[in-house]
Design a protein around this motif. Structure first.
Motif, PDB file in Angstrom:
ATOM      1  N   PRO A   1       0.884  -0.835   0.318  1.00  0.00           N
ATOM      2  CA  PRO A   1       0.025  -0.297   0.247  1.00  0.00           C
ATOM      3  C   PRO A   1       0.588   1.187  -0.245  1.00  0.00           C
ATOM      4  O   PRO A   1       0.508   2.661  -0.039  1.00  0.00           O
ATOM      5  N   ASP A   2       2.339   1.321  -0.114  1.00  0.00           N
ATOM      6  CA  ASP A   2       2.865   2.529   0.858  1.00  0.00           C
ATOM      7  C   ASP A   2       4.133   2.383  -0.378  1.00  0.00           C
ATOM      8  O   ASP A   2       4.984   3.089   0.515  1.00  0.00           O
ATOM      9  N   ARG A   3       4.620   1.969  -1.018  1.00  0.00           N
ATOM     10  CA  ARG A   3       5.693   1.973  -1.861  1.00  0.00           C
ATOM     11  C   ARG A   3       5.743   2.549  -3.073  1.00  0.00           C
ATOM     12  O   ARG A   3       5.261   2.522  -3.500  1.00  0.00           O
ATOM     13  N   VAL A   4       7.274   3.609  -3.401  1.00  0.00           N
ATOM     14  CA  VAL A   4       7.317   3.740  -4.916  1.00  0.00           C
ATOM     15  C   VAL A   4       8.329   3.655  -5.181  1.00  0.00           C
ATOM     16  O   VAL A   4       9.612   3.280  -4.842  1.00  0.00           O
ATOM     17  N   SER A   5       8.414   3.203  -6.615  1.00  0.00           N
ATOM     18  CA  SER A   5       9.268   2.580  -7.796  1.00  0.00           C
ATOM     19  C   SER A   5       9.581   3.904  -8.531  1.00  0.00           C
ATOM     20  O   SER A   5       9.026   4.774  -8.169  1.00  0.00           O
ATOM     21  N   ILE A   6      11.348   4.236  -8.150  1.00  0.00           N
ATOM     22  CA  ILE A   6      11.661   5.756  -8.564  1.00  0.00           C
ATOM     23  C   ILE A   6      12.704   4.811 -10.253  1.00  0.00           C
ATOM     24  O   ILE A   6      13.672   3.689  -9.468  1.00  0.00           O
ATOM     25  N   LYS A   7      12.657   5.210 -11.185  1.00  0.00           N
ATOM     26  CA  LYS A   7      13.631   4.656 -11.887  1.00  0.00           C
ATOM     27  C   LYS A   7      13.836   5.736 -13.358  1.00  0.00           C
ATOM     28  O   LYS A   7      13.536   6.384 -14.427  1.00  0.00           O
ATOM     29  N   SER A   8      15.203   6.371 -13.122  1.00  0.00           N
ATOM     30  CA  SER A   8      16.441   7.475 -14.455  1.00  0.00           C
ATOM     31  C   SER A   8      16.250   6.302 -15.395  1.00  0.00           C
ATOM     32  O   SER A   8      16.529   4.493 -15.465  1.00  0.00           O
ATOM     33  N   GLN A   9      15.590   6.135 -16.987  1.00  0.00           N
ATOM     34  CA  GLN A   9      16.344   5.402 -17.614  1.00  0.00           C
ATOM     35  C   GLN A   9      17.996   4.732 -18.145  1.00  0.00           C
ATOM     36  O   GLN A   9      18.584   5.992 -17.681  1.00  0.00           O
ATOM     37  N   GLY A  10      17.704   3.882 -18.208  1.00  0.00           N
ATOM     38  CA  GLY A  10      18.895   3.413 -18.426  1.00  0.00           C
ATOM     39  C   GLY A  10      19.810   2.454 -17.058  1.00  0.00           C
ATOM     40  O   GLY A  10      20.667   1.970 -16.732  1.00  0.00           O
ATOM     41  N   GLU A  11      18.872   2.813 -15.831  1.00  0.00           N
ATOM     42  CA  GLU A  11      19.215   2.374 -14.339  1.00  0.00           C
ATOM     43  C   GLU A  11      18.098   1.733 -13.665  1.00  0.00           C
ATOM     44  O   GLU A  11      16.657   1.247 -14.238  1.00  0.00           O
ATOM     45  N   ASP A  12      18.268   1.323 -12.796  1.00  0.00           N
ATOM     46  CA  ASP A  12      17.433  -0.167 -12.378  1.00  0.00           C
ATOM     47  C   ASP A  12      16.353   0.424 -11.323  1.00  0.00           C
ATOM     48  O   ASP A  12      17.271   1.815 -10.722  1.00  0.00           O
ATOM     49  N   PRO A  13      15.428   0.805 -11.500  1.00  0.00           N
ATOM     50  CA  PRO A  13      14.624   1.034 -10.089  1.00  0.00           C
ATOM     51  C   PRO A  13      15.206   0.849  -8.616  1.00  0.00           C
ATOM     52  O   PRO A  13      15.342  -0.053  -8.341  1.00  0.00           O
ATOM     53  N   GLN A  14      14.688   1.954  -8.103  1.00  0.00           N
ATOM     54  CA  GLN A  14      14.485   1.887  -6.669  1.00  0.00           C
ATOM     55  C   GLN A  14      13.131   1.970  -5.586  1.00  0.00           C
ATOM     56  O   GLN A  14      12.404   3.430  -6.622  1.00  0.00           O
ATOM     57  N   VAL A  15      13.239   0.674  -4.685  1.00  0.00           N
ATOM     58  CA  VAL A  15      11.817   1.256  -4.405  1.00  0.00           C
ATOM     59  C   VAL A  15      11.593   1.929  -3.031  1.00  0.00           C
ATOM     60  O   VAL A  15      12.937   1.021  -2.189  1.00  0.00           O
ATOM     61  N   PHE A  16      11.131   2.618  -2.837  1.00  0.00           N
ATOM     62  CA  PHE A  16      11.222   3.808  -1.300  1.00  0.00           C
ATOM     63  C   PHE A  16       9.684   2.772  -0.480  1.00  0.00           C
ATOM     64  O   PHE A  16       8.698   2.849  -1.298  1.00  0.00           O
ATOM     65  N   GLU A  17       9.964   3.320   0.617  1.00  0.00           N
ATOM     66  CA  GLU A  17       8.394   3.002   1.823  1.00  0.00           C
ATOM     67  C   GLU A  17       8.198   4.342   1.074  1.00  0.00           C
ATOM     68  O   GLU A  17       9.357   5.412   1.788  1.00  0.00           O
ATOM     69  N   VAL A  18       6.733   5.011   1.654  1.00  0.00           N
ATOM     70  CA  VAL A  18       6.215   6.419   1.635  1.00  0.00           C
ATOM     71  C   VAL A  18       5.880   6.056   3.076  1.00  0.00           C
ATOM     72  O   VAL A  18       4.682   5.438   3.181  1.00  0.00           O
ATOM     73  N   ASN A  19       6.044   7.114   4.281  1.00  0.00           N
ATOM     74  CA  ASN A  19       5.310   6.689   4.747  1.00  0.00           C
ATOM     75  C   ASN A  19       4.884   8.206   5.100  1.00  0.00           C
ATOM     76  O   ASN A  19       3.769   8.967   4.967  1.00  0.00           O
ATOM     77  N   ASP A  20       3.473   7.008   6.361  1.00  0.00           N
ATOM     78  CA  ASP A  20       2.326   7.945   6.352  1.00  0.00           C
ATOM     79  C   ASP A  20       1.108   8.463   5.176  1.00  0.00           C
ATOM     80  O   ASP A  20       0.255   8.944   5.162  1.00  0.00           O
ATOM     81  N   VAL A  21       0.662   7.100   4.401  1.00  0.00           N
ATOM     82  CA  VAL A  21      -0.021   7.356   3.241  1.00  0.00           C
ATOM     83  C   VAL A  21      -0.482   6.315   3.260  1.00  0.00           C
ATOM     84  O   VAL A  21      -1.718   6.289   2.079  1.00  0.00           O
ATOM     85  N   ALA A  22      -0.458   5.051   3.672  1.00  0.00           N
ATOM     86  CA  ALA A  22      -1.834   3.647   3.879  1.00  0.00           C
ATOM     87  C   ALA A  22      -1.619   4.019   4.836  1.00  0.00           C
ATOM     88  O   ALA A  22      -1.638   4.230   6.199  1.00  0.00           O
TER      89      ALA A  22
END
Length: 98
Positions: A77-98
């Motif tokens: 319920p509370d994670r985001v993936s951020i990926k620059s082109q050509g890079e592997d995605p980084q997955v983060f927990e997002v605080n207090d959103v779920a």
């Protein structure tokens, strides 16, 4: 599909400004891709991002069965993936959103 890199850094969403983006991910060459439980946003360009990304707010997060047309259930319920082109995605927990 590239493997995801998980980090211990916790992100947050500001009610007025959007998702806080870590400084090391604000600069990119061609595009950066944000994935939340609700959907995917491709941001094109090469200008550095501000500290907050206003297109992502608390409505992008939640339990899979609570989101209409959940596109990325693996992030619920509370994670985001951020990926620059050509890079592997980084997955983060997002605080207090779920």
């Amino acid at each position: 599909m590239p493997s995801e890199q998980h980090t211990d850094e916790t992100l947050h969403v500001d009610d007025d400004l959007g998702l806080w983006v870590p400084p090391e991910l604000r600069e990119f060459d061609k595009q950066i891709v944000f994935r939340t439980p609700k959907g995917t946003i491709q941001h094109f360009g090469s200008e550095p991002l501000d500290g907050y990304y206003g297109l992502i707010d608390e409505s992008a997060f939640g339990e899979e069965d609570e989101l209409r047309d959940c596109r990325n259930p693996e992030l619920a319920p509370d994670r985001v993936s951020i990926k620059s082109q050509g890079e592997d995605p980084q997955v983060f927990e997002v605080n207090d959103v779920a």
